[in-house]
Design an enzyme around this catalytic site. Structure first.
Site, PDB file in Angstrom:
ATOM      1  N   HIS A 120       0.829  -1.216   0.010  1.00 22.90           N
ATOM      2  CA  HIS A 120      -0.029  -0.093   0.045  1.00 22.90           C
ATOM      3  C   HIS A 120       0.880   1.140   0.055  1.00 22.90           C
ATOM      4  O   HIS A 120       0.727   2.486  -0.862  1.00 22.90           O
ATOM      5  CB  HIS A 120      -0.762   0.090   1.243  1.00 22.90           C
ATOM      6  CG  HIS A 120      -1.722  -1.049   1.241  1.00 22.90           C
ATOM      7  ND1 HIS A 120      -1.883  -2.126   1.931  1.00 22.90           N
ATOM      8  CD2 HIS A 120      -3.026  -1.138   0.402  1.00 22.90           C
ATOM      9  CE1 HIS A 120      -3.126  -2.863   1.619  1.00 22.90           C
ATOM     10  NE2 HIS A 120      -3.778  -2.289   0.739  1.00 22.90           N
ATOM     11  N   ILE A 121       1.997   1.170   0.947  1.00 16.64           N
ATOM     12  CA  ILE A 121       2.657   2.687   0.822  1.00 16.64           C
ATOM     13  C   ILE A 121       3.497   2.560  -0.137  1.00 16.64           C
ATOM     14  O   ILE A 121       3.674   3.610  -0.649  1.00 16.64           O
ATOM     15  CB  ILE A 121       3.425   2.554   2.245  1.00 16.64           C
ATOM     16  CG1 ILE A 121       2.366   2.588   3.404  1.00 16.64           C
ATOM     17  CG2 ILE A 121       4.327   3.801   2.474  1.00 16.64           C
ATOM     18  CD1 ILE A 121       2.985   2.459   5.069  1.00 16.64           C
ATOM     19  N   ASP A 139      10.070  -6.511  -4.301  1.00 19.32           N
ATOM     20  CA  ASP A 139       9.011  -7.262  -3.308  1.00 19.32           C
ATOM     21  C   ASP A 139       9.180  -8.852  -3.534  1.00 19.32           C
ATOM     22  O   ASP A 139       9.618  -9.285  -4.568  1.00 19.32           O
ATOM     23  CB  ASP A 139       7.748  -6.775  -3.811  1.00 19.32           C
ATOM     24  CG  ASP A 139       6.654  -6.925  -2.788  1.00 19.32           C
ATOM     25  OD1 ASP A 139       6.216  -5.837  -2.200  1.00 19.32           O
ATOM     26  OD2 ASP A 139       6.270  -8.127  -2.307  1.00 19.32           O
ATOM     27  N   ALA A 177      10.808   3.891   6.959  1.00 11.26           N
ATOM     28  CA  ALA A 177       9.613   4.382   7.865  1.00 11.26           C
ATOM     29  C   ALA A 177       8.770   3.233   7.973  1.00 11.26           C
ATOM     30  O   ALA A 177       7.505   3.156   7.842  1.00 11.26           O
ATOM     31  CB  ALA A 177       8.870   5.490   7.136  1.00 11.26           C
ATOM     32  N   GLU A 216      11.523   2.148  20.949  1.00 11.22           N
ATOM     33  CA  GLU A 216      10.982   3.710  20.999  1.00 11.22           C
ATOM     34  C   GLU A 216      10.383   4.006  22.217  1.00 11.22           C
ATOM     35  O   GLU A 216      10.010   3.053  23.066  1.00 11.22           O
ATOM     36  CB  GLU A 216      10.088   3.629  19.905  1.00 11.22           C
ATOM     37  CG  GLU A 216      10.717   3.334  18.570  1.00 11.22           C
ATOM     38  CD  GLU A 216       9.716   3.241  17.416  1.00 11.22           C
ATOM     39  OE1 GLU A 216       8.294   3.551  17.792  1.00 11.22           O
ATOM     40  OE2 GLU A 216       9.837   2.993  16.304  1.00 11.22           O
ATOM     41  N   HIS A 221       8.413   8.407  14.867  1.00 12.14           N
ATOM     42  CA  HIS A 221       7.229   7.601  14.593  1.00 12.14           C
ATOM     43  C   HIS A 221       6.089   8.189  14.096  1.00 12.14           C
ATOM     44  O   HIS A 221       4.914   7.846  14.710  1.00 12.14           O
ATOM     45  CB  HIS A 221       7.248   6.288  15.498  1.00 12.14           C
ATOM     46  CG  HIS A 221       6.689   5.114  14.993  1.00 12.14           C
ATOM     47  ND1 HIS A 221       7.033   3.885  15.173  1.00 12.14           N
ATOM     48  CD2 HIS A 221       5.885   4.850  13.916  1.00 12.14           C
ATOM     49  CE1 HIS A 221       6.209   2.772  14.631  1.00 12.14           C
ATOM     50  NE2 HIS A 221       5.501   3.524  13.634  1.00 12.14           N
ATOM     51  N   ILE A 222       6.308   9.020  13.062  1.00 11.92           N
ATOM     52  CA  ILE A 222       4.914   9.869  12.866  1.00 11.92           C
ATOM     53  C   ILE A 222       4.465   9.693  11.388  1.00 11.92           C
ATOM     54  O   ILE A 222       3.878  10.575  10.970  1.00 11.92           O
ATOM     55  CB  ILE A 222       5.424  11.435  13.044  1.00 11.92           C
ATOM     56  CG1 ILE A 222       6.740  11.773  12.325  1.00 11.92           C
ATOM     57  CG2 ILE A 222       5.625  11.941  14.401  1.00 11.92           C
ATOM     58  CD1 ILE A 222       6.844  13.371  12.281  1.00 11.92           C
ATOM     59  N   GLY A 223       5.003   8.781  10.878  1.00 16.18           N
ATOM     60  CA  GLY A 223       4.726   8.365   9.391  1.00 16.18           C
ATOM     61  C   GLY A 223       3.227   8.559   9.272  1.00 16.18           C
ATOM     62  O   GLY A 223       2.718   8.984   8.384  1.00 16.18           O
TER      63      GLY A 223
HETATM   64  N1  LIG Z   1       5.986   5.094  10.087  1.00 18.73           N
HETATM   65  C1  LIG Z   1       4.814   5.018  10.185  1.00 18.73           C
HETATM   66  O1  LIG Z   1       4.257   5.633  11.093  1.00 18.73           O
HETATM   67  C2  LIG Z   1       4.105   3.625   9.730  1.00 18.73           C
HETATM   68  C3  LIG Z   1       4.707   2.544   9.259  1.00 18.73           C
HETATM   69  N2  LIG Z   1       4.266   1.372   8.620  1.00 18.73           N
HETATM   70  C4  LIG Z   1       4.934   0.229   8.448  1.00 18.73           C
HETATM   71  O2  LIG Z   1       5.043  -0.033   7.142  1.00 18.73           O
HETATM   72  C5  LIG Z   1       4.725  -1.236   6.694  1.00 18.73           C
HETATM   73  C6  LIG Z   1       4.567  -1.371   5.389  1.00 18.73           C
HETATM   74  O3  LIG Z   1       3.218  -1.076   5.299  1.00 18.73           O
HETATM   75  P1  LIG Z   1       2.035  -1.165   3.815  1.00 18.73           P
HETATM   76  O4  LIG Z   1       2.529  -0.823   2.600  1.00 18.73           O
HETATM   77  O5  LIG Z   1       0.765  -0.685   4.157  1.00 18.73           O
HETATM   78  O6  LIG Z   1       1.975  -2.748   3.931  1.00 18.73           O
HETATM   79  P2  LIG Z   1       1.661  -3.814   2.809  1.00 18.73           P
HETATM   80  O7  LIG Z   1       1.542  -5.301   3.522  1.00 18.73           O
HETATM   81  O8  LIG Z   1       0.636  -3.189   2.101  1.00 18.73           O
HETATM   82  O9  LIG Z   1       3.088  -3.991   1.973  1.00 18.73           O
HETATM   83  C7  LIG Z   1       4.206  -4.526   2.244  1.00 18.73           C
HETATM   84  C8  LIG Z   1       4.909  -5.082   1.137  1.00 18.73           C
HETATM   85  O10 LIG Z   1       6.141  -5.899   1.432  1.00 18.73           O
HETATM   86  C9  LIG Z   1       6.267  -6.937   0.894  1.00 18.73           C
HETATM   87  N3  LIG Z   1       7.453  -7.765   1.586  1.00 18.73           N
HETATM   88  C10 LIG Z   1       7.025  -8.367   2.911  1.00 18.73           C
HETATM   89  N4  LIG Z   1       8.236  -9.116   3.107  1.00 18.73           N
HETATM   90  C11 LIG Z   1       9.135  -8.773   2.297  1.00 18.73           C
HETATM   91  C12 LIG Z   1      10.538  -9.224   2.140  1.00 18.73           C
HETATM   92  N5  LIG Z   1      11.304 -10.071   3.019  1.00 18.73           N
HETATM   93  N6  LIG Z   1      11.196  -8.481   0.909  1.00 18.73           N
HETATM   94  C13 LIG Z   1      10.525  -7.852   0.103  1.00 18.73           C
HETATM   95  N7  LIG Z   1       9.255  -7.377   0.277  1.00 18.73           N
HETATM   96  C14 LIG Z   1       8.367  -7.714   0.933  1.00 18.73           C
HETATM   97  C15 LIG Z   1       4.982  -7.445   0.656  1.00 18.73           C
HETATM   98  O11 LIG Z   1       4.883  -8.658  -0.309  1.00 18.73           O
HETATM   99  C16 LIG Z   1       4.152  -6.335   0.494  1.00 18.73           C
HETATM  100  O12 LIG Z   1       3.900  -6.066  -0.723  1.00 18.73           O
HETATM  101  C17 LIG Z   1       4.028  -1.805   7.791  1.00 18.73           C
HETATM  102  O13 LIG Z   1       3.953  -3.179   8.039  1.00 18.73           O
HETATM  103  C18 LIG Z   1       4.453  -0.990   8.924  1.00 18.73           C
HETATM  104  O14 LIG Z   1       5.245  -1.837   9.957  1.00 18.73           O
HETATM  105  C19 LIG Z   1       3.068   1.505   8.316  1.00 18.73           C
HETATM  106  C20 LIG Z   1       2.330   2.599   8.415  1.00 18.73           C
HETATM  107  C21 LIG Z   1       2.738   3.750   9.301  1.00 18.73           C
HETATM  108  O1  LIG Z   2       0.598   5.674  14.511  1.00 24.73           O
HETATM  109  C1  LIG Z   2       1.040   4.948  15.227  1.00 24.73           C
HETATM  110  O2  LIG Z   2       1.278   4.806  16.298  1.00 24.73           O
HETATM  111  C2  LIG Z   2       1.737   3.760  14.260  1.00 24.73           C
HETATM  112  C3  LIG Z   2       1.880   3.851  12.822  1.00 24.73           C
HETATM  113  C4  LIG Z   2       2.438   2.308  12.227  1.00 24.73           C
HETATM  114  O3  LIG Z   2       3.542   2.447  12.542  1.00 24.73           O
HETATM  115  C5  LIG Z   2       1.424   1.565  11.610  1.00 24.73           C
HETATM  116  O4  LIG Z   2       0.473   1.858  11.010  1.00 24.73           O
HETATM  117  O5  LIG Z   2       1.938   0.329  11.342  1.00 24.73           O
END
Ligand SMILES: NC(=O)C1=CN([C@@H]2O[C@H](COP(=O)(O)OP(=O)(O)OC[C@H]3O[C@@H](n4cnc5c(N)ncnc54)[C@H](O)[C@@H]3O)[C@@H](O)[C@H]2O)C=CC1
Ligand SMILES: O=C(O)CCC(=O)C(=O)O
Length: 469
Positions: A208-209, A228, A285, A316, A347-349
């Protein structure tokens, strides 16, 4: 409703009938209407009966980490008791608080380990008001019949936008110039400051991201490569590369968007930094485990890496405050903060008003639907099961929610128990070792309910049971 005192069932039954509220109680959010289009196309045109687990005033919800106010409003509208904290809680305090709650809402900091969850005697459901669910022991939750929900994409755009800002900030050394000027130093330089147009962005994890970021980056003239573990359709003119090594060799900016798993632990470490272009930039992030930060520090010191933006860290702080990010937390902190062109964010992504209010509505709605109706659509650890509503005027009906070990012969046993009544409808599905059965049965009186509960409770395969009236 495991642990529900049978002697209270009669009272609960009566309370539940008296408490039937507005059928539209949680049906006004876009998320709700979206969810409603999926499994509920069979809904009748008659008024839907509002099911309640038991006296809703008894339903206790613990919300941690400043979960958005939209969630509190939705839970309170249901009559649930809500206890709210702005930060996460130290483990001992968490164990005390979680002992008698039915639902808990967290973000990324609170660790719901087996050690914590084993104290949660009434816990029915966990809401992760974020994307990541690595902070929850999902195996423990599943094996104990606790459903877990998250918000799979409501903050994706916010993360992607932050990363775009960081790409330009790193290329122009904005963090350093700003810190200098804050302390009175005028340092007008162009040495090793670049436009991003025409450079290559390497995205690790095109979910998604990653995909959202790809579109934004191309709009600024970046070429996008991604790596990926699954083959994913490229957006725009982005290209999937077959190996991480190829992505590292060709990218000017490398950004991580993978979940925290054993495979992604230290995915970027010394060999990967060595494989990158001289003067490349690194962004993370995703989760703090994905990058080996001491190795990054060495690569920056050797001028191999020209800068990095980190939003997540192996450890954190549990709450906001001065001095919280220090060497006691991560022993490399002072070395990292002394390096040039390192952007550090707490951690404000996903921390925008838009994302947080959308997540608040989405997750609290999913929890409410699970608590009130047993609907597990969208759960990350349960089979997705839902039934169309009972009609408002259907009396003497009970919805049975039976979570059980996925072993042969269970449906036969359960249907034998239910067979003296009319099974209006039922649905069952499994996910690995567990399965979930929902059944609406009619022609039941109060003593039948007690018998049904007792008999189901004695079945070998049972993990947990709830009865909704
Ligand atoms: N900094 C922040 O505030 C935030 C951090 N996140 C983190 O971002 C991560 C990703 O989020 P989304 O894009 O929504 O997840 P998602 O599940 O939509 O995408 C993750 C992608 O990574 C791929 N993947 C998994 N293992 C892999 C590997 N070993 N090598 C290569 N690709 C691999 C998957 O196939 C998938 O396409 C979340 O799991 C979360 O931990 C998410 C939201 C906010
Ligand atoms: O907003 C948060 O506290 C966490 C965000 C995040 O890392 C996630 O959505 O996985």
């Amino acid at each position: 409703m495991s642990g529900l005192d049978i002697d209270n069932l009669k009272n609960s039954f009566q309370n539940a009938i008296n408490l039937s509220g507005s059928p539209g109680a949680v049906s006004t959010s876009p998320t709700q209407s979206f969810m409603d289009t999926l499994p509920r196309r069979m809904s009748t045109s008659k008024h839907a009966k509002v099911l309640k687990p038991f006296s809703t005033g008894d339903m206790k919800i613990l919300l941690l980490e400043n979960v958005n106010q939209t969630a509190i409003a939705i839970f309170k509208e249901q009559g649930y008791q809500v206890e709210f904290y702005k930060s996460s809680l130290p483990e001992e305090e968490l164990i005390k608080k979680i002992e008698d709650v039915h639902a808990v809402g967290i973000r990324s900091k609170t660790r719901l380990t087996a050690n914590v969850l084993k104290h949660a005697k009434n816990l029915v459901v966990i809401g992760c008001f974020c994307i990541g669910t690595n902070q929850v022991d999902l195996d423990y939750a599943t094996n104990h019949g606790i459903a877990v929900f998250n918000s799979p994409f409501s903050n994706s755009r916010s993360v992607a936008e932050l990363v775009i800002a960081e790409i330009i900030s790193l290329a122009r050394q904005l963090g350093d110039r700003s810190i200098e000027l804050h302390t009175g130093t005028w340092n007008k330089v162009s040495h090793k400051c670049w436009e991003v147009r025409g450079k290559t962005l390497g995205i690790i994890g095109y979910g998604h991201i990653g995909a959202q970021l790809s579109v934004l980056a191309e709009a600024m003239g970046l070429h996008v490569l991604y790596y990926d573990v699954v083959t994913i359709m490229a957006l725009g003119t982005a290209k999937q590369v077959p190996t991480l090594d190829e992505l590292l060799k060709k990218s000017d900016f490398v950004t991580c968007h993978v979940p925290a798993t054993p495979e992604t632990k230290n995915m970027l470490s010394a060999p990967q930094f060595a494989a990158m272009k001289d003067g490349a930039y690194v962004i993370n992030a995703s989760r703090g485990t994905v990058i080996d930060i001491p190795a990054l520090v060495q690569a920056c010191k050797a001028n191999k890496i020209a800068g990095a933006a980190l939003d997540v860290f192996p450890h954190e702080p549990g709450k906001n405050g001065a001095g919280a990010f220090n060497d006691d937390l991560n022993n490399w902190t002072s070395e990292l903060v002394s390096l040039p062109n390192i952007i550090l964010t707490p951690h404000i992504g996903g921390s925008t008003e838009e994302a947080q209010s959308a997540i608040g509505v989405e997750v609290s709605t999913a929890l409410t639907k699970y608590i009130n109706e047993g609907n597990s659509v969208g759960s990350v650890n349960f089979p997705e099961v839902s039934l169309r509503s009972l009609d408002y005027d259907q009396e003497n009906t009970v919805r049975v929610l039976y979570i059980h070990h996925n072993v042969p012969g269970v449906l036969k046993t359960v249907n034998n128990i239910l067979s003296n009544h009319n099974i209006e409808k039922q649905f069952s599905d499994s996910n690995g070792d567990i399965a979930y059965l929902m059944a609406d049965i009619s022609n039941v009186n109060q003593s039948d309910i007690k018998d049904i509960y007792t008999e189901l409770n004695q079945t070998d395969a049972k993990i947990s049971i709830r009865l909704l009236y």
